[in-house]
Design an enzyme around this catalytic site. Structure first.
Site, short mmCIF file in Angstrom:
data_model
loop_
_atom_site.label_atom_id
_atom_site.label_comp_id
_atom_site.label_asym_id
_atom_site.label_seq_id
_atom_site.Cartn_x
_atom_site.Cartn_y
_atom_site.Cartn_z
NE ARG A 1 72.32 35.41 65.81
CZ ARG A 1 73.33 34.71 65.04
NH1 ARG A 1 73.89 33.55 65.60
NH2 ARG A 1 73.82 35.26 64.01
NE ARG B 1 75.75 34.19 56.02
CZ ARG B 1 76.02 34.20 57.31
NH1 ARG B 1 77.12 33.90 57.96
NH2 ARG B 1 75.17 34.84 58.08
CE LYS C 1 79.18 35.08 65.87
NZ LYS C 1 79.04 36.43 65.08
NE ARG D 1 73.70 38.78 59.11
CZ ARG D 1 74.57 38.33 58.24
NH1 ARG D 1 74.36 38.87 57.02
NH2 ARG D 1 75.91 37.91 58.74
NE ARG E 1 80.21 37.32 56.15
CZ ARG E 1 79.94 36.86 57.27
NH1 ARG E 1 80.93 36.98 58.24
NH2 ARG E 1 78.46 36.65 57.80
#
Ligand code: ADP
Ligand code: ZN
Length: 216
Positions: free
Chosen positions: A88, A161, A13, A172, A127
């Site tokens: 969300r 992160r 996203k 998550r 990532r």
């Protein structure tokens, strides 16, 4: 034009909304980035959000709705915005429609980036970003051309992160499945949902999104 990007964590996203932002002159609003900025500043919102974010849980609707409401009221949003990471929950989706219709605005397009759950955990835990310029990388799919050096700015410092750890990613994904995926029918019913295959190469995903946008 106002756009929403929906999809699980790691679907792409952020990457795709940045591209859309450049191409269409829209403002990207990432509630995750906003919350991370609040945490970094040590504000009240940041203090409330931090432990939940670290645990991979969603922050309460009231908090995030108020934050989003004040953001989209700012002048730069008048030309149109892209929501990345909001709504969300069904409560957030409902509140969004209400706050927009009060100002004669609406969501025109909801782009659903569809990615199978079993590949998301690997994407997310691989990532990292450049600490200096924010360029995004992935150990497997998109390493820097020269190891340890940012392709864009040449920096040697990278960051990850805090919530991209494997244990947190599982939580998550669970929050996504239980609370966010149920929003899809809400937008489908009103004819605003466009499903994009987020497992294709990034450039193809961008092209598919552009094709949807061109028809609007
Ligand atoms: P991702 O989509 O990769 O999971 P984000 O950067 O969008 O990550 O969000 C990171 C965290 O911030 C979420 O796990 C959640 O705790 C919080 N958050 C962001 N947006 C929302 C939202 N709309 N509602 C509730 N919590 C949110
Ligand atoms: Zn860089």
């Amino acid at each position: 034009m106002n756009v929403i990007f929906l999809g699980p964590p790691g679907a792409g996203k952020g990457t795709q909304s940045k591209r859309l932002e450049e191409q269409y002159g829209l403002v990207q609003i990432s509630t995750g980035d906003m919350l991370r900025a609040e945490v970094a500043r040590g504000s009240d919102i940041g203090k409330q959000a931090k432990s939940l974010m670290d645990a991979g849980k969603l922050v309460p609707d009231e908090l995030i709705i108020a934050m989003l409401h004040s953001r989209i009221g700012q002048p730069d949003c008048a030309k149109g915005f892209i929501l990345d990471g909001f709504p969300r929950t069904l409560g957030q989706a409902d509140a969004l429609d209400k706050m927009l219709s009060a100002e004669n605005k609406k969501i025109d397009v909801v782009l659903f980036l569809d990615v199978d759950e079993d590949i998301l955990a690997d994407r997310i835990s691989g990532r990292f970003t450049c600490s200096k310029c924010g360029a995004t990388y992935n150990e497997v799919s998109k390493p820097p051309k020269k190891e340890g050096e940012c392709d864009v700015c040449g920096s040697h410092e990278f960051k990850r992160r805090a919530d991209d750890k494997r244990e947190t990613v599982v939580e998550r994904l669970k929050e996504y499945r239980n609370l966010t995926a149920p929003i899809l029918p809400f937008y489908e019913k009103t004819g605003r949902l466009y499903k994009i295959n987020g497992m294709l190469p990034t450039a193809q995903v961008t092209a598919d999104i552009e094709a949807v946008m061109a028809g609007k």
